[in-house]
Design a protein around this motif. Structure first.
Motif, mmCIF file in Angstrom:
data_model
loop_
_atom_site.group_PDB
_atom_site.id
_atom_site.type_symbol
_atom_site.label_atom_id
_atom_site.label_comp_id
_atom_site.label_asym_id
_atom_site.label_seq_id
_atom_site.Cartn_x
_atom_site.Cartn_y
_atom_site.Cartn_z
ATOM 1 N N TYR A 129 0.776 -1.240 0.000
ATOM 2 C CA TYR A 129 0.000 0.000 0.000
ATOM 3 C C TYR A 129 0.810 1.293 0.000
ATOM 4 O O TYR A 129 0.317 2.323 -0.382
ATOM 5 C CB TYR A 129 -1.008 0.032 1.158
ATOM 6 N N GLY A 130 2.045 1.296 0.462
ATOM 7 C CA GLY A 130 2.867 2.508 0.458
ATOM 8 C C GLY A 130 2.401 3.498 1.503
ATOM 9 O O GLY A 130 1.695 3.121 2.411
ATOM 10 N N PRO A 131 2.774 4.743 1.411
ATOM 11 C CA PRO A 131 3.656 5.321 0.391
ATOM 12 C C PRO A 131 5.123 5.243 0.779
ATOM 13 O O PRO A 131 5.457 5.082 1.951
ATOM 14 C CB PRO A 131 3.222 6.784 0.352
ATOM 15 N N GLU A 132 5.981 5.355 -0.213
ATOM 16 C CA GLU A 132 7.401 5.604 0.005
ATOM 17 C C GLU A 132 7.583 7.090 -0.272
ATOM 18 O O GLU A 132 7.043 7.609 -1.248
ATOM 19 C CB GLU A 132 8.266 4.778 -0.944
ATOM 20 N N SER A 137 3.190 -8.762 -8.738
ATOM 21 C CA SER A 137 3.967 -8.204 -9.837
ATOM 22 C C SER A 137 3.876 -6.689 -9.798
ATOM 23 O O SER A 137 2.882 -6.118 -9.349
ATOM 24 C CB SER A 137 3.480 -8.721 -11.189
ATOM 25 N N LEU A 138 4.902 -6.059 -10.279
ATOM 26 C CA LEU A 138 4.940 -4.605 -10.346
ATOM 27 C C LEU A 138 3.780 -4.070 -11.177
ATOM 28 O O LEU A 138 3.126 -3.086 -10.819
ATOM 29 C CB LEU A 138 6.284 -4.162 -10.929
ATOM 30 N N LEU A 139 3.474 -4.747 -12.291
ATOM 31 C CA LEU A 139 2.412 -4.292 -13.175
ATOM 32 C C LEU A 139 1.040 -4.318 -12.512
ATOM 33 O O LEU A 139 0.166 -3.526 -12.835
ATOM 34 C CB LEU A 139 2.379 -5.132 -14.450
ATOM 35 N N GLN A 140 0.827 -5.226 -11.573
ATOM 36 C CA GLN A 140 -0.462 -5.341 -10.881
ATOM 37 C C GLN A 140 -0.511 -4.543 -9.579
ATOM 38 O O GLN A 140 -1.516 -4.560 -8.884
ATOM 39 C CB GLN A 140 -0.764 -6.807 -10.599
ATOM 40 N N SER A 141 0.533 -3.814 -9.261
ATOM 41 C CA SER A 141 0.643 -3.137 -7.969
ATOM 42 C C SER A 141 -0.240 -1.905 -7.820
ATOM 43 O O SER A 141 -0.506 -1.471 -6.718
ATOM 44 C CB SER A 141 2.093 -2.713 -7.733
ATOM 45 N N LYS A 142 -0.659 -1.304 -8.927
ATOM 46 C CA LYS A 142 -1.414 -0.052 -8.915
ATOM 47 C C LYS A 142 -0.586 1.097 -8.320
ATOM 48 O O LYS A 142 -1.118 2.076 -7.810
ATOM 49 C CB LYS A 142 -2.730 -0.200 -8.158
ATOM 50 N N ALA A 143 0.722 0.968 -8.384
ATOM 51 C CA ALA A 143 1.610 1.989 -7.813
ATOM 52 C C ALA A 143 1.528 3.287 -8.613
ATOM 53 O O ALA A 143 1.239 3.280 -9.810
ATOM 54 C CB ALA A 143 3.052 1.489 -7.796
ATOM 55 N N GLN A 144 1.794 4.382 -7.918
ATOM 56 C CA GLN A 144 1.865 5.702 -8.533
ATOM 57 C C GLN A 144 3.070 6.437 -7.978
ATOM 58 O O GLN A 144 3.480 6.204 -6.844
ATOM 59 C CB GLN A 144 0.632 6.548 -8.205
ATOM 60 N N VAL A 163 1.909 3.145 -12.678
ATOM 61 C CA VAL A 163 2.703 2.038 -13.196
ATOM 62 C C VAL A 163 2.115 1.585 -14.533
ATOM 63 O O VAL A 163 0.890 1.561 -14.698
ATOM 64 C CB VAL A 163 2.773 0.880 -12.171
ATOM 65 N N PRO A 164 2.971 1.273 -15.517
ATOM 66 C CA PRO A 164 2.462 0.812 -16.818
ATOM 67 C C PRO A 164 1.635 -0.463 -16.671
ATOM 68 O O PRO A 164 1.840 -1.252 -15.756
ATOM 69 C CB PRO A 164 3.739 0.534 -17.618
ATOM 70 N N LEU A 165 0.713 -0.655 -17.588
ATOM 71 C CA LEU A 165 -0.156 -1.826 -17.551
ATOM 72 C C LEU A 165 0.389 -2.984 -18.363
ATOM 73 O O LEU A 165 -0.210 -4.053 -18.382
ATOM 74 C CB LEU A 165 -1.554 -1.451 -18.055
ATOM 75 N N GLN A 166 1.515 -2.781 -19.027
ATOM 76 C CA GLN A 166 2.143 -3.866 -19.775
ATOM 77 C C GLN A 166 3.656 -3.745 -19.679
ATOM 78 O O GLN A 166 4.180 -2.682 -19.374
ATOM 79 C CB GLN A 166 1.692 -3.878 -21.231
ATOM 80 N N GLY A 167 4.323 -4.858 -19.888
ATOM 81 C CA GLY A 167 5.765 -4.911 -19.791
ATOM 82 C C GLY A 167 6.183 -6.066 -18.911
ATOM 83 O O GLY A 167 5.369 -6.845 -18.450
#
Length: 104
Positions: free
Chosen positions: A45-48, A72-79, A94-98
């Motif tokens: 959940y963060g934040p950092e 996974s980073l892609l599924q993290s919903k990070a901003q 965070v990008p949705l692909q990669g």
């Protein structure tokens, strides 16, 4: 971000190549803008949070590393947000692909 991955690490590199992150928590030199890594969220959940006390001119490099193995980073919903005294200046999601465990 979300519950998983539990540990995403934020890095900030200044125009003078000073870096702050979870294991290099502060750089109070003039060239670094007096940076401090305020928060290392390791349970999801963060934040950092990295605080830059003195504005610097130039290009900064900010990136995220997925430290923990679950999710996974892609599924993290990070901003990533850049915030000043006047409010939010910039938001990136965070990008949705990669692939991989770095968001650069």
């Amino acid at each position: 971000g979300g519950e998983q991955p539990q540990d995403l690490d934020l890095y900030l590199v200044t125009p003078s190549t000073s870096t702050v992150c979870f294991d290099a928590r502060e750089d109070f030199s003039h060239d670094a803008g007096f940076m401090r890594y305020e928060t290392d969220a390791r349970l999801g959940y963060g934040p950092e949070v990295i605080v830059l006390k003195k504005p610097l001119l130039g290009v900064f490099h900010c990136f995220v590393h997925q430290y923990s193995a679950e999710g996974s980073l892609l599924q993290s919903k990070a901003q990533i947000q850049v915030v000043s005294h006047s409010g939010v200046l910039f938001t990136a999601s965070v990008p949705l692909q990669g692939e991989g465990d770095y968001w650069d």
